[in-house]
Scaffold this motif. Structure first.
Motif, PDB file in Angstrom:
ATOM      1  N   SER A  55       5.756 -18.916 -13.584  1.00  9.72           N
ATOM      2  CA  SER A  55       4.306 -18.721 -13.213  1.00  9.72           C
ATOM      3  C   SER A  55       4.681 -17.335 -14.419  1.00  9.72           C
ATOM      4  CB  SER A  55       4.429 -18.402 -11.940  1.00  9.72           C
ATOM      5  OG  SER A  55       5.607 -17.706 -11.185  1.00  9.72           O
ATOM      6  N   LYS A  56       5.401 -16.625 -14.960  1.00  7.72           N
ATOM      7  CA  LYS A  56       5.844 -15.611 -15.080  1.00  7.72           C
ATOM      8  C   LYS A  56       4.409 -15.235 -15.876  1.00  7.72           C
ATOM      9  CE  LYS A  56       7.722 -17.106 -20.224  1.00  7.72           C
ATOM     10  NZ  LYS A  56       9.391 -18.312 -20.039  1.00  7.72           N
ATOM     11  N   VAL A  57       4.333 -14.206 -16.499  1.00  5.25           N
ATOM     12  CA  VAL A  57       3.176 -13.335 -17.088  1.00  5.25           C
ATOM     13  C   VAL A  57       1.731 -14.129 -16.329  1.00  5.25           C
ATOM     14  CG1 VAL A  57       3.256 -11.982 -18.907  1.00  5.25           C
ATOM     15  CG2 VAL A  57       4.667 -14.484 -18.895  1.00  5.25           C
TER      16      VAL A  57
ATOM     17  N   GLU B 237      10.653 -17.022 -12.524  1.00  9.44           N
ATOM     18  CA  GLU B 237       9.703 -16.559 -12.748  1.00  9.44           C
ATOM     19  C   GLU B 237      11.115 -16.090 -14.046  1.00  9.44           C
ATOM     20  OE1 GLU B 237       7.252 -14.322 -12.297  1.00  9.44           O
ATOM     21  OE2 GLU B 237       6.501 -15.409 -11.579  1.00  9.44           O
ATOM     22  N   ASN B 238      10.956 -15.412 -15.048  1.00  8.56           N
ATOM     23  CA  ASN B 238      11.885 -14.458 -15.362  1.00  8.56           C
ATOM     24  C   ASN B 238      12.852 -13.643 -15.617  1.00  8.56           C
ATOM     25  OD1 ASN B 238      11.790 -17.015 -17.501  1.00  8.56           O
ATOM     26  ND2 ASN B 238      12.075 -15.285 -19.203  1.00  8.56           N
ATOM     27  N   ARG B 239      11.986 -12.124 -14.833  1.00  9.35           N
ATOM     28  CA  ARG B 239      12.478 -10.667 -14.110  1.00  9.35           C
ATOM     29  C   ARG B 239      11.934 -10.858 -13.161  1.00  9.35           C
ATOM     30  NH1 ARG B 239      11.295  -8.189 -20.302  1.00  9.35           N
ATOM     31  NH2 ARG B 239      10.565  -9.768 -21.804  1.00  9.35           N
TER      32      ARG B 239
ATOM     33  N   GLY C 280      14.013 -29.346 -19.746  1.00  4.72           N
ATOM     34  CA  GLY C 280      13.128 -29.327 -20.362  1.00  4.72           C
ATOM     35  C   GLY C 280      11.798 -28.513 -19.959  1.00  4.72           C
ATOM     36  N   MET C 281      11.269 -27.836 -21.067  1.00  3.90           N
ATOM     37  CA  MET C 281       9.772 -27.477 -20.598  1.00  3.90           C
ATOM     38  C   MET C 281       9.272 -27.953 -20.645  1.00  3.90           C
ATOM     39  SD  MET C 281      11.741 -23.835 -22.220  1.00  3.90           S
ATOM     40  CE  MET C 281      11.034 -23.082 -23.007  1.00  3.90           C
ATOM     41  N   SER C 282       8.142 -27.275 -21.614  1.00  4.11           N
ATOM     42  CA  SER C 282       6.377 -27.857 -20.910  1.00  4.11           C
ATOM     43  C   SER C 282       6.490 -28.871 -22.131  1.00  4.11           C
ATOM     44  CB  SER C 282       5.225 -26.752 -21.919  1.00  4.11           C
ATOM     45  OG  SER C 282       5.128 -25.738 -20.407  1.00  4.11           O
ATOM     46  N   GLY C 283       7.073 -28.293 -23.246  1.00  6.73           N
ATOM     47  CA  GLY C 283       6.971 -29.754 -24.845  1.00  6.73           C
ATOM     48  C   GLY C 283       7.857 -31.048 -24.391  1.00  6.73           C
TER      49      GLY C 283
ATOM     50  N   VAL D 289      13.059 -29.808 -13.838  1.00  6.87           N
ATOM     51  CA  VAL D 289      12.264 -29.518 -15.451  1.00  6.87           C
ATOM     52  C   VAL D 289      11.758 -27.923 -15.116  1.00  6.87           C
ATOM     53  CG1 VAL D 289      12.401 -31.596 -16.773  1.00  6.87           C
ATOM     54  CG2 VAL D 289      10.884 -31.005 -14.649  1.00  6.87           C
ATOM     55  N   ARG D 290      11.469 -27.146 -16.091  1.00  5.89           N
ATOM     56  CA  ARG D 290      10.812 -25.682 -15.800  1.00  5.89           C
ATOM     57  C   ARG D 290       9.761 -25.550 -16.992  1.00  5.89           C
ATOM     58  NH1 ARG D 290      16.589 -25.180 -18.289  1.00  5.89           N
ATOM     59  NH2 ARG D 290      14.970 -23.815 -19.921  1.00  5.89           N
ATOM     60  N   VAL D 291       8.134 -26.080 -16.537  1.00  4.60           N
ATOM     61  CA  VAL D 291       7.536 -25.915 -17.022  1.00  4.60           C
ATOM     62  C   VAL D 291       6.151 -25.268 -16.362  1.00  4.60           C
ATOM     63  CG1 VAL D 291       5.602 -27.732 -17.574  1.00  4.60           C
ATOM     64  CG2 VAL D 291       7.907 -28.504 -16.944  1.00  4.60           C
ATOM     65  N   GLY D 292       6.484 -24.472 -17.773  1.00  5.99           N
ATOM     66  CA  GLY D 292       4.953 -23.599 -17.593  1.00  5.99           C
ATOM     67  C   GLY D 292       3.912 -23.134 -18.122  1.00  5.99           C
ATOM     68  N   SER D 293       3.952 -23.184 -19.383  1.00  5.63           N
ATOM     69  CA  SER D 293       2.172 -23.079 -20.097  1.00  5.63           C
ATOM     70  C   SER D 293       1.492 -24.664 -19.518  1.00  5.63           C
ATOM     71  CB  SER D 293       2.273 -23.408 -21.344  1.00  5.63           C
ATOM     72  OG  SER D 293       3.774 -23.880 -21.874  1.00  5.63           O
ATOM     73  N   ALA D 294       2.543 -25.589 -20.042  1.00 12.43           N
ATOM     74  CA  ALA D 294       1.166 -27.341 -19.107  1.00 12.43           C
ATOM     75  C   ALA D 294       0.927 -26.782 -18.152  1.00 12.43           C
ATOM     76  CB  ALA D 294       2.164 -27.954 -20.012  1.00 12.43           C
TER      77      ALA D 294
ATOM     78  N   ALA E 242      -2.090 -21.182 -21.308  1.00 12.61           N
ATOM     79  CA  ALA E 242      -0.952 -19.848 -21.970  1.00 12.61           C
ATOM     80  C   ALA E 242      -0.553 -19.578 -22.006  1.00 12.61           C
ATOM     81  CB  ALA E 242      -1.316 -20.096 -23.562  1.00 12.61           C
ATOM     82  N   ARG E 243       0.477 -18.679 -21.965  1.00 12.19           N
ATOM     83  CA  ARG E 243       0.559 -16.977 -21.455  1.00 12.19           C
ATOM     84  C   ARG E 243      -0.061 -16.330 -22.056  1.00 12.19           C
ATOM     85  NH1 ARG E 243       5.298 -20.343 -20.659  1.00 12.19           N
ATOM     86  NH2 ARG E 243       5.940 -19.640 -22.830  1.00 12.19           N
ATOM     87  N   VAL E 244      -0.784 -15.069 -22.088  1.00 14.45           N
ATOM     88  CA  VAL E 244      -1.113 -14.179 -22.163  1.00 14.45           C
ATOM     89  C   VAL E 244      -0.857 -12.982 -21.700  1.00 14.45           C
ATOM     90  CG1 VAL E 244      -3.074 -13.272 -23.317  1.00 14.45           C
ATOM     91  CG2 VAL E 244      -3.267 -15.530 -23.320  1.00 14.45           C
TER      92      VAL E 244
ATOM     93  N   GLN F 156       5.162 -13.979 -24.013  1.00 10.23           N
ATOM     94  CA  GLN F 156       6.999 -13.820 -23.626  1.00 10.23           C
ATOM     95  C   GLN F 156       7.489 -14.510 -23.670  1.00 10.23           C
ATOM     96  OE1 GLN F 156       6.572 -11.898 -19.509  1.00 10.23           O
ATOM     97  NE2 GLN F 156       8.254 -11.907 -19.559  1.00 10.23           N
ATOM     98  N   GLY F 157       8.680 -14.097 -24.030  1.00 13.95           N
ATOM     99  CA  GLY F 157       9.656 -15.248 -24.287  1.00 13.95           C
ATOM    100  C   GLY F 157      10.564 -16.076 -23.303  1.00 13.95           C
TER     101      GLY F 157
HETATM  102  C1  LIG Z   1       9.505 -19.301 -20.247  1.00  9.98           C
HETATM  103  C2  LIG Z   1      10.352 -20.505 -19.808  1.00  9.98           C
HETATM  104  C3  LIG Z   1      10.167 -21.477 -19.369  1.00  9.98           C
HETATM  105  C4  LIG Z   1       8.938 -22.485 -19.438  1.00  9.98           C
HETATM  106  O1  LIG Z   1       8.086 -22.010 -20.825  1.00  9.98           O
HETATM  107  P1  LIG Z   1       6.842 -23.592 -21.258  1.00  9.98           P
HETATM  108  O2  LIG Z   1       7.117 -23.761 -22.824  1.00  9.98           O
HETATM  109  O3  LIG Z   1       5.422 -22.558 -21.035  1.00  9.98           O
HETATM  110  O4  LIG Z   1       7.090 -24.807 -20.413  1.00  9.98           O
HETATM  111  C5  LIG Z   1      11.003 -22.726 -18.891  1.00  9.98           C
HETATM  112  N1  LIG Z   1      12.091 -21.689 -19.137  1.00  9.98           N
HETATM  113  C6  LIG Z   1      12.680 -20.909 -19.509  1.00  9.98           C
HETATM  114  C7  LIG Z   1      13.812 -20.140 -19.505  1.00  9.98           C
HETATM  115  C8  LIG Z   1      11.420 -19.683 -19.632  1.00  9.98           C
HETATM  116  O5  LIG Z   1      11.545 -18.378 -19.999  1.00  9.98           O
END
Ligand SMILES: *Cc1c(COP(=O)(O)O)cnc(C)c1O
Length: 219
Positions: free
Chosen positions: A30-32, A51-53, A188-191, A204-209, A213-215, A218-219
């Protein structure tokens, strides 16, 4: 894509790979993201977030946790030693344990606080200079060092290089985990989360999916 669709895909991939149903946990990153998008996912009943930070998490999660009981929060981004105590108060797991000084600080604060989040060692499987994580060749020694400090290593985590086939990195992470008797695999992330599930991911760590998109990005 909806949370429901992603969960369905994860369950399908578990089945195809002959893994137990529910063997993979979905961390919603859920970052950003705007608060209303996070609230929408909480209202659907999801409780596991990443979260990242530390600072960003401290700004939004105490209030969200009070409103939505049962939240489990994982730290996915780099952790500075001077933020470890604050991280202990916010996070149930840390996926970015990657250097001796951090491990030692975590061990000391765990002793003082009488509890410790679940710990994942981050491995820089692509050996990218700009990326955090221990090098694959150093992973065994670092895991042993963490254990010698009294820490339990729940799993390993990796972020494959963007331009490379992630499966090779997932297989490498799994191999390092197996030879060290580590059971958790945060990969494993969104892609690429479906491939990660097929190769044994426990998280699995899924954000943008999930959130869109994050606006701003952020890395
Ligand atoms: C942002 C982030 C994710 C999620 O990335 P998406 O491509 O949006 O799914 C997963 N892991 C880490 C460590 C991240 O920083």
């Amino acid at each position: 894509m909806s949370l429901q669709e992603i969960t369905t895909r994860i369950r399908a991939e578990e089945k195809r790979a002959g893994r137990a149903e529910g063997a993979t946990r979905l961390i919603a990153v859920s970052k950003v993201q705007p608060l209303e998008r996070i609230e929408a996912v909480l209202e659907q009943g999801h409780r596991l977030f990443g979260e990242n930070r530390v600072q960003e998490a401290a700004g939004k999660w105490p209030d969200l946790k009070a409103r939505f009981p049962g939240v489990e929060l994982h730290l996915l981004g780099p952790l500075q030693t001077n933020k470890v105590r604050q991280a202990f108060g916010l996070f149930d797991a840390i996926h970015s344990v990657d250097r001796p000084k951090l491990a030692a600080t975590i061990a000391r604060i765990a002793q003082e606080e009488g509890h410790c989040p679940a710990l994942f060692v981050q491995v820089n499987t692509g050996e990218e200079p700009q990326k955090a994580g221990v090098l694959p060749a150093e992973a065994d020694a670092f895991i042993a060092e963490c254990r010698a400090l009294g820490l339990t290593i729940e799993g390993l985590m990796c972020i494959p290089p963007e331009e490379e086939e992630p499966s090779l990195h997932f297989m490498l992470l799994r191999k390092i985990a197996e030879r060290n008797g580590v059971t958790g695999l945060s990969m494993g992330m969104s892609g690429d989360y479906e491939r990660a599930v097929a190769l044994g991911a426990t998280h699995v760590r899924v954000g943008s999916a999930i959130f869109g998109a994050r606006v701003p990005p952020q890395g």
